[in-house]
Design a protein around this motif. Sequence first.
Motif, PDB file in Angstrom:
ATOM      1  N   PRO A 199      12.351 -14.103   4.902  1.00 19.01           N
ATOM      2  CA  PRO A 199      11.410 -14.006   3.777  1.00 19.01           C
ATOM      3  C   PRO A 199      11.789 -12.865   2.841  1.00 19.01           C
ATOM      4  O   PRO A 199      12.267 -11.824   3.281  1.00 19.01           O
ATOM      5  N   ARG A 200      11.587 -13.075   1.562  1.00 13.02           N
ATOM      6  CA  ARG A 200      11.844 -12.041   0.562  1.00 13.02           C
ATOM      7  C   ARG A 200      10.655 -11.970  -0.398  1.00 13.02           C
ATOM      8  O   ARG A 200       9.903 -12.933  -0.556  1.00 13.02           O
ATOM      9  N   ILE A 201      10.521 -10.821  -1.064  1.00 10.30           N
ATOM     10  CA  ILE A 201       9.389 -10.551  -1.967  1.00 10.30           C
ATOM     11  C   ILE A 201       8.096 -10.874  -1.232  1.00 10.30           C
ATOM     12  O   ILE A 201       7.271 -11.666  -1.669  1.00 10.30           O
ATOM     13  N   SER A 202       7.937 -10.263  -0.084  1.00 11.91           N
ATOM     14  CA  SER A 202       6.817 -10.573   0.799  1.00 11.91           C
ATOM     15  C   SER A 202       6.460  -9.354   1.634  1.00 11.91           C
ATOM     16  O   SER A 202       7.335  -8.570   2.024  1.00 11.91           O
ATOM     17  N   MET A 203       5.180  -9.201   1.930  1.00 15.10           N
ATOM     18  CA  MET A 203       4.741  -8.154   2.849  1.00 15.10           C
ATOM     19  C   MET A 203       5.293  -8.375   4.250  1.00 15.10           C
ATOM     20  O   MET A 203       5.281  -7.469   5.080  1.00 15.10           O
ATOM     21  N   LEU A 204       5.780  -9.589   4.519  1.00 18.82           N
ATOM     22  CA  LEU A 204       6.325  -9.919   5.831  1.00 18.82           C
ATOM     23  C   LEU A 204       7.838  -9.767   5.890  1.00 18.82           C
ATOM     24  O   LEU A 204       8.447 -10.106   6.898  1.00 18.82           O
ATOM     25  N   SER A 205       8.434  -9.230   4.852  1.00 18.90           N
ATOM     26  CA  SER A 205       9.897  -9.133   4.790  1.00 18.90           C
ATOM     27  C   SER A 205      10.385  -7.765   5.249  1.00 18.90           C
ATOM     28  O   SER A 205      10.174  -6.754   4.569  1.00 18.90           O
ATOM     29  N   LEU A 206      11.071  -7.730   6.381  1.00 20.50           N
ATOM     30  CA  LEU A 206      11.680  -6.482   6.825  1.00 20.50           C
ATOM     31  C   LEU A 206      12.897  -6.136   5.969  1.00 20.50           C
ATOM     32  O   LEU A 206      13.209  -4.959   5.782  1.00 20.50           O
ATOM     33  N   LEU A 207      13.584  -7.151   5.431  1.00 20.69           N
ATOM     34  CA  LEU A 207      14.716  -6.869   4.552  1.00 20.69           C
ATOM     35  C   LEU A 207      14.266  -6.204   3.255  1.00 20.69           C
ATOM     36  O   LEU A 207      14.952  -5.323   2.723  1.00 20.69           O
ATOM     37  N   ASP A 208      13.101  -6.605   2.732  1.00 15.79           N
ATOM     38  CA  ASP A 208      12.552  -5.908   1.563  1.00 15.79           C
ATOM     39  C   ASP A 208      12.310  -4.442   1.894  1.00 15.79           C
ATOM     40  O   ASP A 208      12.609  -3.546   1.087  1.00 15.79           O
ATOM     41  N   GLN A 209      11.745  -4.199   3.071  1.00 20.79           N
ATOM     42  CA  GLN A 209      11.481  -2.816   3.493  1.00 20.79           C
ATOM     43  C   GLN A 209      12.791  -2.024   3.575  1.00 20.79           C
ATOM     44  O   GLN A 209      12.856  -0.864   3.166  1.00 20.79           O
ATOM     45  N   LYS A 210      13.823  -2.673   4.111  1.00 21.81           N
ATOM     46  CA  LYS A 210      15.109  -1.995   4.230  1.00 21.81           C
ATOM     47  C   LYS A 210      15.671  -1.640   2.858  1.00 21.81           C
ATOM     48  O   LYS A 210      16.091  -0.496   2.612  1.00 21.81           O
ATOM     49  N   GLU A 211      15.684  -2.607   1.957  1.00 24.10           N
ATOM     50  CA  GLU A 211      16.305  -2.392   0.657  1.00 24.10           C
ATOM     51  C   GLU A 211      15.503  -1.433  -0.218  1.00 24.10           C
ATOM     52  O   GLU A 211      16.077  -0.637  -0.971  1.00 24.10           O
ATOM     53  N   GLN A 212      14.167  -1.499  -0.103  1.00 27.52           N
ATOM     54  CA  GLN A 212      13.328  -0.712  -1.001  1.00 27.52           C
ATOM     55  C   GLN A 212      12.877   0.619  -0.408  1.00 27.52           C
ATOM     56  O   GLN A 212      12.259   1.422  -1.115  1.00 27.52           O
ATOM     57  N   TRP A 213      13.198   0.851   0.853  1.00 25.91           N
ATOM     58  CA  TRP A 213      12.782   2.095   1.514  1.00 25.91           C
ATOM     59  C   TRP A 213      13.994   2.817   2.094  1.00 25.91           C
ATOM     60  O   TRP A 213      14.374   3.900   1.650  1.00 25.91           O
ATOM     61  N   LEU A 214      14.670   2.177   3.053  1.00 25.21           N
ATOM     62  CA  LEU A 214      15.799   2.829   3.712  1.00 25.21           C
ATOM     63  C   LEU A 214      16.991   2.996   2.776  1.00 25.21           C
ATOM     64  O   LEU A 214      17.553   4.093   2.661  1.00 25.21           O
ATOM     65  N   ASP A 215      17.371   1.908   2.102  1.00 20.91           N
ATOM     66  CA  ASP A 215      18.586   1.940   1.287  1.00 20.91           C
ATOM     67  C   ASP A 215      18.454   2.844   0.064  1.00 20.91           C
ATOM     68  O   ASP A 215      19.460   3.248  -0.529  1.00 20.91           O
ATOM     69  N   LEU A 216      17.222   3.163  -0.333  1.00 23.32           N
ATOM     70  CA  LEU A 216      16.999   4.032  -1.493  1.00 23.32           C
ATOM     71  C   LEU A 216      16.721   5.474  -1.080  1.00 23.32           C
ATOM     72  O   LEU A 216      16.249   6.282  -1.891  1.00 23.32           O
ATOM     73  N   GLY A 217      17.012   5.786   0.190  1.00 25.88           N
ATOM     74  CA  GLY A 217      16.905   7.175   0.629  1.00 25.88           C
ATOM     75  C   GLY A 217      15.549   7.600   1.132  1.00 25.88           C
ATOM     76  O   GLY A 217      15.306   8.806   1.318  1.00 25.88           O
ATOM     77  N   ARG A 218      14.632   6.644   1.329  1.00 23.24           N
ATOM     78  CA  ARG A 218      13.291   6.928   1.874  1.00 23.24           C
ATOM     79  C   ARG A 218      12.513   7.921   0.998  1.00 23.24           C
ATOM     80  O   ARG A 218      11.739   8.727   1.495  1.00 23.24           O
ATOM     81  N   HIS A 219      12.688   7.823  -0.300  1.00 27.93           N
ATOM     82  CA  HIS A 219      12.001   8.748  -1.200  1.00 27.93           C
ATOM     83  C   HIS A 219      10.616   8.238  -1.609  1.00 27.93           C
ATOM     84  O   HIS A 219       9.725   9.047  -1.903  1.00 27.93           O
ATOM     85  N   SER A 220      10.443   6.934  -1.654  1.00 28.64           N
ATOM     86  CA  SER A 220       9.143   6.377  -2.032  1.00 28.64           C
ATOM     87  C   SER A 220       8.957   5.051  -1.327  1.00 28.64           C
ATOM     88  O   SER A 220       9.925   4.346  -1.021  1.00 28.64           O
ATOM     89  N   LEU A 221       7.692   4.693  -1.077  1.00 27.46           N
ATOM     90  CA  LEU A 221       7.399   3.443  -0.400  1.00 27.46           C
ATOM     91  C   LEU A 221       7.478   2.272  -1.380  1.00 27.46           C
ATOM     92  O   LEU A 221       7.253   2.444  -2.584  1.00 27.46           O
ATOM     93  N   PRO A 222       7.781   1.077  -0.868  1.00 26.43           N
ATOM     94  CA  PRO A 222       7.962  -0.068  -1.768  1.00 26.43           C
ATOM     95  C   PRO A 222       6.668  -0.622  -2.350  1.00 26.43           C
ATOM     96  O   PRO A 222       6.714  -1.475  -3.224  1.00 26.43           O
ATOM     97  N   VAL A 223       5.516  -0.181  -1.871  1.00 28.18           N
ATOM     98  CA  VAL A 223       4.235  -0.640  -2.413  1.00 28.18           C
ATOM     99  C   VAL A 223       3.359   0.574  -2.675  1.00 28.18           C
ATOM    100  O   VAL A 223       3.696   1.694  -2.290  1.00 28.18           O
ATOM    101  N   THR A 224       2.220   0.356  -3.312  1.00 27.19           N
ATOM    102  CA  THR A 224       1.322   1.465  -3.633  1.00 27.19           C
ATOM    103  C   THR A 224       0.821   2.120  -2.350  1.00 27.19           C
ATOM    104  O   THR A 224       0.235   1.457  -1.497  1.00 27.19           O
ATOM    105  N   PRO A 225       1.040   3.417  -2.200  1.00 24.37           N
ATOM    106  CA  PRO A 225       0.631   4.095  -0.962  1.00 24.37           C
ATOM    107  C   PRO A 225      -0.885   4.240  -0.860  1.00 24.37           C
ATOM    108  O   PRO A 225      -1.588   4.325  -1.871  1.00 24.37           O
TER     109      PRO A 225
END
Length: 365
Positions: A199-225
């Motif tokens: 799954p992509r562009i989804s709250m259920l996507s671990l790959l989204d979490q990886k690309e938008q959190w881990l791969d960007l240096g863990r500076h900001s969360l991919p959704v509104t905190p």
Amino acid sequence: MPNRDWSHLLDIPSFPAENYAVLADRLGALMGTRNDVLLIQAEAVLALEAVATSLAHPGLKALNIVSSPYGTWFGNWLAEGGADVVNLTAAPAQPVTLEAVKAELEHHPDIDILSLVHAESASGILNPLEEIAALARERGILTIVDAVASVGGHALDVDGLGIDIAVIGPQKALAGTAGLSAISVSPAAWTLLQHAKAPRISMLSLLDQKEQWLDLGRHSLPVTPAPLEFFALQAALDRVEAEGMSEMQQRHELAKQATRSGLLALGAQLWVPDPVASALVTTVVLPPHMDRKTFLSRRNIAGADMTAGVGPGTERLVRLNHTGQRATEEAVLANLTAFSQALEVHGHANDLDTALKTAIATYRR
């Protein structure tokens, strides 16, 4: 509950962005892992669904151990994604046996992943995680563990056991809130998660979490905190670390042993044998012909927490809760008192004084 003004919970300042990675690392330390840790802004059931949905695809074969409704849900999510799911269902409200797991692995040598719940707060059982993880590791099978209830109450060594994906939540033994959860993901699991049906562009996507959190240096969360939840998690971790994980686990073990010894002194029938009993709740079989709803209506003792068992096989079970901040001598004694008085109201004579002294003796050893 008295009326209270909760307005002080409004207008919460932003949680410092640099502390998200710090929280992830602190959670990883509690889990015993150096794997990647994802922060999920939801109760842990969503994190579990995200894991299953992200993994599932045609061609994946899973051995899914079912010892509560949570295992059933996980297997259903895998199957909905096209995975070939072999459900190994334990006896109702009982832990799975190692022999049954071995037999399924022998019968299905092409298993890719194995999933199970560590400790079940629904029934008070503890599955043999260490032994099952070793079996999976020997066969090159990825292991997914729901440790939401167990973390803090039982030892959890993700890297030592070779667990590839672990899901935890702070609301049980860690005594935090339920609005956040966390997922640890090994390098091998990331490889398996890379597939065309993910799954992509989804709250259920671990790959989204990886690309938008881990791969960007863990500076900001991919959704509104949600800052309130993160401040609460930070406070919970402060308290956990101040006590120490081994001390917290020992506190849960003491509460378990004191509860069990006190209940036996009351003449109660314990549901789970000690070696496979969780340190989170203790389950008791009600005497014959006693209505559970009526029994629980008599539990109104200050500080007591008795509830019905949950799921198939628990229809006659009552749970005495000693999880998190309730893993204390005072809470144990309140639970025993409530149980004793409910028995007495229903005409079952018992010796509360002896039960309390027996439980207290556990804390004085």
